[in-house]
Design a protein around this motif. Structure first.
Motif, mmCIF file in Angstrom:
data_model
loop_
_atom_site.group_PDB
_atom_site.id
_atom_site.type_symbol
_atom_site.label_atom_id
_atom_site.label_comp_id
_atom_site.label_asym_id
_atom_site.label_seq_id
_atom_site.Cartn_x
_atom_site.Cartn_y
_atom_site.Cartn_z
ATOM 1 N N VAL A 173 13.716 3.667 0.000
ATOM 2 C CA VAL A 173 12.361 4.095 -0.776
ATOM 3 C C VAL A 173 11.636 4.117 0.135
ATOM 4 O O VAL A 173 10.495 4.892 0.159
ATOM 5 C CB VAL A 173 12.266 3.593 -2.282
ATOM 6 C CG1 VAL A 173 10.655 3.552 -2.601
ATOM 7 C CG2 VAL A 173 13.172 2.970 -3.114
ATOM 8 N N ALA A 174 11.252 2.952 0.759
ATOM 9 C CA ALA A 174 10.020 3.242 2.243
ATOM 10 C C ALA A 174 10.482 4.574 2.840
ATOM 11 O O ALA A 174 8.886 4.727 3.243
ATOM 12 C CB ALA A 174 10.382 1.417 3.579
ATOM 13 N N TYR A 175 11.527 4.868 3.942
ATOM 14 C CA TYR A 175 11.790 5.871 4.655
ATOM 15 C C TYR A 175 10.987 7.626 3.776
ATOM 16 O O TYR A 175 10.467 8.597 3.427
ATOM 17 C CB TYR A 175 13.511 6.375 4.796
ATOM 18 C CG TYR A 175 13.648 5.415 6.385
ATOM 19 C CD1 TYR A 175 12.819 5.486 7.123
ATOM 20 C CD2 TYR A 175 14.162 4.073 6.143
ATOM 21 C CE1 TYR A 175 12.851 4.923 8.721
ATOM 22 C CE2 TYR A 175 14.104 3.030 7.746
ATOM 23 C CZ TYR A 175 13.821 3.675 8.507
ATOM 24 O OH TYR A 175 13.493 2.858 9.360
ATOM 25 N N VAL A 176 11.473 7.345 1.911
ATOM 26 C CA VAL A 176 11.719 8.586 1.210
ATOM 27 C C VAL A 176 9.527 8.422 1.310
ATOM 28 O O VAL A 176 9.378 9.926 1.518
ATOM 29 C CB VAL A 176 12.185 8.206 -0.116
ATOM 30 C CG1 VAL A 176 11.629 9.761 -1.048
ATOM 31 C CG2 VAL A 176 13.142 8.177 0.347
ATOM 32 N N ILE A 177 9.464 7.316 1.630
ATOM 33 C CA ILE A 177 7.605 7.149 0.388
ATOM 34 C C ILE A 177 6.750 8.080 2.319
ATOM 35 O O ILE A 177 5.922 8.872 2.456
ATOM 36 C CB ILE A 177 7.461 6.050 0.394
ATOM 37 C CG1 ILE A 177 7.817 5.760 -0.328
ATOM 38 C CG2 ILE A 177 5.417 5.535 0.644
ATOM 39 C CD1 ILE A 177 7.008 4.264 -1.180
ATOM 40 N N THR A 178 8.108 7.978 3.322
ATOM 41 C CA THR A 178 6.787 7.678 4.549
ATOM 42 C C THR A 178 7.100 9.535 4.898
ATOM 43 O O THR A 178 6.555 10.235 4.999
ATOM 44 C CB THR A 178 7.459 7.139 5.588
ATOM 45 O OG1 THR A 178 7.194 5.675 5.442
ATOM 46 C CG2 THR A 178 6.918 7.254 7.133
ATOM 47 N N GLY A 179 8.307 10.276 4.173
ATOM 48 C CA GLY A 179 8.616 11.455 4.924
ATOM 49 C C GLY A 179 7.837 12.022 4.273
ATOM 50 O O GLY A 179 7.235 13.155 4.271
ATOM 51 N N ILE A 180 7.136 11.370 2.722
ATOM 52 C CA ILE A 180 6.791 12.714 1.301
ATOM 53 C C ILE A 180 5.268 12.491 1.473
ATOM 54 O O ILE A 180 4.240 13.009 2.218
ATOM 55 C CB ILE A 180 6.532 11.791 -0.114
ATOM 56 C CG1 ILE A 180 8.207 12.087 -0.400
ATOM 57 C CG2 ILE A 180 5.254 12.451 -0.937
ATOM 58 C CD1 ILE A 180 8.124 11.635 -1.822
ATOM 59 N N LEU A 181 4.455 11.316 2.887
ATOM 60 C CA LEU A 181 3.184 10.961 2.844
ATOM 61 C C LEU A 181 3.482 11.787 4.427
ATOM 62 O O LEU A 181 2.321 12.698 4.137
ATOM 63 C CB LEU A 181 3.250 9.650 3.557
ATOM 64 C CG LEU A 181 2.942 8.741 1.591
ATOM 65 C CD1 LEU A 181 2.707 7.772 2.852
ATOM 66 C CD2 LEU A 181 1.791 9.019 1.404
ATOM 67 N N ALA A 182 4.632 12.544 5.196
ATOM 68 C CA ALA A 182 4.507 13.309 6.261
ATOM 69 C C ALA A 182 3.904 14.990 5.792
ATOM 70 O O ALA A 182 3.281 15.250 6.693
ATOM 71 C CB ALA A 182 5.739 12.834 7.392
ATOM 72 N N ALA A 183 4.425 14.729 4.437
ATOM 73 C CA ALA A 183 5.139 16.093 4.097
ATOM 74 C C ALA A 183 3.122 16.321 3.342
ATOM 75 O O ALA A 183 2.724 17.647 3.880
ATOM 76 C CB ALA A 183 5.834 16.093 3.331
ATOM 77 N N LEU A 184 2.595 16.156 2.872
ATOM 78 C CA LEU A 184 1.559 15.599 2.314
ATOM 79 C C LEU A 184 0.483 16.145 3.106
ATOM 80 O O LEU A 184 -0.101 17.210 3.190
ATOM 81 C CB LEU A 184 1.036 14.496 1.609
ATOM 82 C CG LEU A 184 0.135 14.559 1.049
ATOM 83 C CD1 LEU A 184 -0.088 15.853 -0.088
ATOM 84 C CD2 LEU A 184 -0.642 13.072 -0.081
ATOM 85 N N ALA A 185 0.704 15.672 4.471
ATOM 86 C CA ALA A 185 -0.534 15.093 5.770
ATOM 87 C C ALA A 185 -0.496 16.961 6.283
ATOM 88 O O ALA A 185 -1.108 17.333 6.448
ATOM 89 C CB ALA A 185 0.002 14.001 6.380
#
Ligand SMILES: Nc1ncnc2c1ncn2[C@@H]1O[C@H](COP(=O)(O)OP(=O)(O)OP(=O)(O)O)[C@@H](O)[C@H]1O
Ligand SMILES: [Mg+2]
Lengths: 506, 325
Positions: free
Chosen positions: B222-234
């Motif tokens: 979940v922590a990696y997925v959150i980070t991936g989504i945040l990077a995509a949002l950026a």
């Protein structure tokens, strides 16, 4: 009565090692069932099956009336099983309260309910009548206090089945009493308790039944009232129990180590004592007495800010453990897992780590010599392992302890400092270790040992210094002292005998 | 931001004490830079400059949230810069292909979630070291972005897509408000939610966490997925601001973000750090960069100075801790 938990013909191998063979075991509601056996007999492995850490190769685990296939500890916890591990399993940087409720925090709508969590944690700890601030981090606690936190953590689950793997190995006698009072309460509530320990006196005090294991097999299950320590021991070792060790008089030499009014504000104060060549001196103290910190101080880990130390007649002012080792000290720490051993390394690697100089010849590591020394140590201390190359992490707890000891004995120090030297070690091996320490002392080594096991100190030491609040409050001669006397001096109930600062041992 | 500091968690925990002092230290340093720069350069204390700084640091500030969570769990993610670039090109290409804005944005975020899933799967399922695993996905994600665009930026996006990137609210960029809101929300969530507290256990003692019934692998993923989504949002926000998808964007960003998080109190050993601290780390680095630009320090020197700041910050911290411990 239907058992709460049952192992049926459970077997487990680790590679070529058969840790368990067709083990049958039943835990009844409201009973304290002791599991005893020598180091490596398979006790922790059996607990691992019941707590879902290890899956059996064959056989089954039944909880209540349902056969269980625990795939993780979470499954076992859901089925009502809680466990206190032989090795501490806390997160050091987090608070006591968070650790106690690890994995199931007190929460409301997905948010941690901090005030309630703190109150509940404090309530659990209250039973130990111990002043532990639940907002402190676990790192800041002494090992024995951590052990109490670990127990509270298991109790926090409100489990029906409680597995305790050597819960008292770091506890002082008064804490053991507190734990036993709690066990009695839980028993009355119908909770089944599995109790693993090497202290037979404890087992005979608290248990209802005793199951003896040897080499991964069950030898027998007894009602505690109908058996004797002698019978249990002989079943554990598979032969008639050997008699008590005979103490030989050793010649005691000149002071090897001397502390003069040594102090570190807030930790220890005004320590004046000596340890002579060939002498074994004990440091006895209850929880919070800081006796073990004094041992650390001597080993250069908590250097004094006032006073002085002398080693072998020369001034000794170590700023670190390294300095102390250079000067000829060896230190066996209490926490073998975090401070003492490289669990991924082989036995040989662990032994060599403290002895690189000895096993070096023209800059090359002498593997063969190290292997021989390791093999010797394995024989000497009867370490149960497949050989020098086995990773130490694969050994049972007690056998790891022996590797730790072997590692530092191998350095042949002038002064050997030990904290809880026989933590988790079985009775037979304990005698072996005591003999080994005596042998070293006979060779002129000075030995300082801190232990919460007063029985051990009385059996081993030539002199015992009683510590309270970081001060030496008395000095006793084990010959005319028993455990109760020692306990009452350590707790301050009985006035201390006048400390004999000259420390003439005979 | 003060809300996050003073809300009622375990106050006297050493970990949080250290983290909180770190936050205060950083706030003091930030104030110091602002005061010093106000005297050093007449252009520093202006709305225009403040807008520029806050827009410029948006990607880092959003991504550092995920990085701080990962660091607390004992992991990290080097692929964030590439994932940002990939998502910015994905959203741009889909818009050009005629997708509606919500659909294109959702697709880009999904790409981020998938790379996070891959990272988490590699680390937990195969036990691959996070350094190796995310170094691999970093290269792969960048490669895909370049292949899809043949190395060129994707521009001429529909004008409405640029609305968010350019809009202002109460005189400040919407991007700034969005960042602040996310930082506060995640900071509170990480401090107080039962789920995110598990992250600290895993980072402090993974085995103990597992033995306490924490689903270690699931939380890590979940922590990696959150980070991936945040990077995509950026990446999406970057595309909106620049009105183009840039396959080369964000190279080196992963190290800047890691550095900022560590300056903000996170540790590569795991088990520590807060979102607020990490965010202040980003602000601190952004201000130093801005100050150096204002003072006409060359870009090459800027790299040297930022590197030195990181090392000094961490060394000071280690020294202070050794004394405290
Ligand atoms: N992970 C492992 N890998 C390989 N061997 C193991 C592993 N865990 C246990 N063993 C072996 O299984 C046997 C039983 O070990 P176990 O830990 O159950 O003993 P124990 O009765 O708890 O001993 P102690 O009193 O020393 O704690 C030992 O021979 C040990 O070396
Ligand atoms: Mg064991």
């Amino acid at each position: 009565m239907t058992p709460l938990l049952e192992l049926t013909a459970a077997s487990k191998s680790f590679g070529p090692t058969r840790a368990l063979t067709e083990l049958n075991f039943q835990l009844l509601p409201g009973e304290v069932h002791a599991l005893v056996g020598e180091n490596g007999a398979g006790k922790s492995t059996a607990l691992g099956l019941m707590y879902g850490v290890i899956a059996p190769d064959t056989g089954s685990v039944t909880v209540g009336s349902q056969a269980q296939q625990f795939r993780s500890t979470a499954d076992a916890r859901a089925a009502g099983v809680a466990c206190v591990f032989q090795e501490l399993s806390l997160a050091g940087g987090l608070t006591v309260a968070e650790n106690i409720f690890a994995g199931h925090p007190r929460q409301r709508l997905g948010l941690v309910d901090w005030p309630r969590q703190r109150t509940d944690a404090a309530a659990l700890l209250d039973e130990f009548e111990l002043d532990i601030d639940v907002r402190k981090t676990v790192d800041s606690l002494a090992v024995s206090a951590r052990q109490v936190v670990e127990i509270a953590k298991a109790l926090s689950l409100d489990a029906r089945i409680l597995l305790l793997d050597e819960p008292t190995s770091a506890l002082a006698p008064d804490e053991v009493d507190a734990l036993f009072a709690i066990i009695e309460k839980l028993k009355a509530r119908g909770i089944g308790i599995l109790y693993v320990s090497h202290h037979l006196s404890e087992i005979f005090r608290i248990s209802d039944r005793i199951t003896v294991m040897r080499d991964g097999r069950k030898i027998a299950t007894h009602h505690t009232a109908e058996t004797t320590e002698k019978e249990i021991v002989s079943q554990m070792v598979g032969r008639l129990a050997t008699a008590e060790r005979v103490r030989n008089k050793r010649p005691i030499g000149e002071p090897m180590f001397r502390a003069q009014e040594m102090g570190l504000p807030g930790i220890y104060d005004d320590l004046t004592f000596d340890v002579r060549a060939g002498e074994i001196v004990g440091l006895a103290g209850l929880l919070g007495s800081r006796s073990k910190l004094i041992a650390r101080a001597v080993a250069g880990l908590l250097p004094p800010s006032v006073g002085s130390m002398e080693l072998g007649g020369a001034t000794f002012a170590p700023r670190s453990l390294r300095d102390a080792i250079e000067a000829g000290i060896a230190f066996v720490p209490e926490e073998r897992k975090t401070e003492g051993l490289f669990l991924g390394e082989s036995n040989l690697g662990n032994l060599a780590a403290a002895n690189l100089k000895r096993f070096r010849h023209f800059g090359l590591f002498q593997r063969k010599a190290a292997a021989e020394a390791t093999q010797d140590a394995i024989g000497q201390l009867e370490i149960k392992t497949s050989g020098p190359e086995q990773p130490t992490g694969a050994l049972s707890g007690g056998n790891q302890q022996k590797v730790l000891l072997a590692k530092w004995l191998e350095t042949q120090p002038r002064l050997l400092v030990l904290n809880e030297p026989t933590k988790g070690v079985d009775i037979g091996a304990k005698l072996k270790i005591h003999e080994e320490l005596e042998r070293c002392a006979s060779g002129g080594m000075a030995i300082l040992v801190a232990s919460s096991d007063f029985h051990e100190l009385l059996a081993l030491c030539d002199r015992i210094l009683v510590v309270r609040d970081g001060r030496i409050v008395g000095e006793t001669d084990p010959a005319n002292f028993n455990e109760d006397d020692l306990l009452s001096v350590a707790s301050g109930v009985q006035p201390a005998p006048a400390p004999d600062l000259e420390g003439s041992p005979s | 931001m003060t809300i996050a500091i003073s809300s009622g968690q375990d106050r006297s925990s050493l970990l949080e004490k250290i983290a909180r002092t770190r936050e205060l230290t950083l706030l003091a340093l930030i104030a110091l830079i602002i005061v010093a720069m106000t005297f050093a350069s007449p252009h520093f204390l202006s709305v225009a400059n403040f807008r520029a700084i806050s827009i410029g640091m948006t990607p880092n500030a959003i991504i550092v949230i995920g990085m701080a969570i990962l660091l607390a769990s004992g992991g990290f993610d080097l692929s964030v810069g590439s994932v940002m670039a990939l998502s910015s090109t994905v959203v741009a290409l889909l818009l050009l292909a005629g997708w509606s804005i919500p659909m294109a944005v959702a697709a880009a975020l999904l790409v981020g979630a998938c790379t996070g899933l891959v990272n988490g799967g590699l680390v937990t399922g195969f036990g691959i070291n996070p350094l190796v695993a995310t170094l691999g996905t970093m290269s792969i994600a960048r490669g895909i972005a370049l292949v899809m665009t043949e190395g060129f930026s994707v521009s001429s996006l529909p004008a409405e897509f640029g609305a968010v990137g350019k809009a202002s609210l109460a005189g400040l960029p919407v991007l700034f408000w969005l960042t602040i809101t996310m930082v506060i929300a995640f900071d509170l969530a990480v401090r107080h939610s039962a789920f995110f507290r598990q992250v600290y256990f895993i980072g402090a003692n993974e085995r103990a966490a597992a033995l306490s019934g924490i689903a270690v692998s699931r939380v890590r993923i979940v922590a990696y997925v959150i980070t991936g989504i945040l990077a995509a949002l950026a990446g999406v926000l970057l595309a909106s601001r620049l009105m183009s998808g840039t396959p080369t964007a964000g190279s080196g960003l992963e190290l800047q973000v890691l550095a900022a998080a560590v300056i903000g109190g996170a540790s590569l050993k795991g088990g520590e750090g807060t979102i607020l601290g990490a965010f202040l780390g980003v602000v601190f680095v952004a201000l130093i960069n801005n100050a150096m630009t204002m003072l006409a320090v060359s870009v090459y020197w800027q790299m040297i100075i930022i590197g030195a700041v990181l090392v000094i910050a961490v060394a000071l911290d280690m020294m202070m801790r050794r004394r405290a411990g």
